[in-house]
Motif scaffolding. Sequence first.
Motif, PDB file in Angstrom:
ATOM      1  N   TYR A  87     -15.067  37.040 -35.176  1.00  0.00           N
ATOM      2  CA  TYR A  87     -14.968  37.798 -33.926  1.00  0.00           C
ATOM      3  C   TYR A  87     -13.789  38.769 -33.986  1.00  0.00           C
ATOM      4  O   TYR A  87     -13.936  39.972 -33.715  1.00  0.00           O
ATOM      5  CB  TYR A  87     -14.805  36.839 -32.753  1.00  0.00           C
ATOM      6  N   SER A  90     -14.419  41.598 -36.522  1.00  0.00           N
ATOM      7  CA  SER A  90     -15.331  42.652 -36.072  1.00  0.00           C
ATOM      8  C   SER A  90     -14.629  43.594 -35.092  1.00  0.00           C
ATOM      9  O   SER A  90     -14.861  44.811 -35.100  1.00  0.00           O
ATOM     10  CB  SER A  90     -16.578  42.045 -35.429  1.00  0.00           C
ATOM     11  N   LYS A  91     -13.757  43.037 -34.253  1.00  0.00           N
ATOM     12  CA  LYS A  91     -13.023  43.866 -33.300  1.00  0.00           C
ATOM     13  C   LYS A  91     -11.975  44.729 -34.007  1.00  0.00           C
ATOM     14  O   LYS A  91     -11.755  45.882 -33.642  1.00  0.00           O
ATOM     15  CB  LYS A  91     -12.368  42.991 -32.234  1.00  0.00           C
TER      16      LYS A  91
END
Length: 257
Positions: A87, A90-91
């Motif tokens: 997560y 990806s950010k």
Amino acid sequence: ASGVLGTAVREAFVNAHYEVLGLSHTRLGEGLVQLDLTKEAEVEKLFVDFKPDYLDKDRLQASPDYVFDGTSPPYTPSSPTNPLQSYGQSKRDGELAVLAVNGASVIVLRVPVLYGPAPKNSDSAINILLDVVQDQSGKVYKMDHYATRYPTNVLDIAHFLVRLSGRKGSVPPILHYSAAEPYTKYEICLVFAKILNLPHDHIIPDAKPPTGTEATTRPRDCQLYTRETEDLHIGEDGDASLGLSLFEEWWTTYLKK
């Protein structure tokens, strides 16, 4: 614009008399236009028809504190990123992508875990803890009392962005916006139990450091340093205030409406 933060931002700009185009992939609602961003022709037609002022060259990317590994807080906007899980990775990749757009005025706004008005408690990692506290069925919950979080109200962020949009002059490409009150998830549950006057014996604190695979996916403390944001002086009165709600005070008022 259909999530907890997106909804708050859209409503804040509407209330500030902006003409707003709110997009959603699956959710329906007043003021929302459904759009599949993978369909290039539909995306192009929509924006040609709407002619937005803040898209051709201006971009805002919201990003989480999980782009950091939580080992050496507080983190400044220039601190090296080191996400521990997919997560955060990806950010972080999203940040790099928008900052690399040639000729664009880009702002990456990093924020911590969020709370605020939501259609469902499950829409927020903080709001969902209300369900845990209110579950008096006898089910026992083990609750994290190891990682520190800085829950921040989406309404505060939305109002900040409205003020930011009216600011004249340059803005740093990366800004941090965060409340300063530290809580573990267990401590948040205690706050909710206090406000709702409910027992919390069914919630067991887990203060042990994570082990195994969890040790590499749960940052301990990703506190965001906000001085650069404060130095913009775009508080409600033109001061350095970020306009932050106090966690327990806000929830006390909200839950007793």
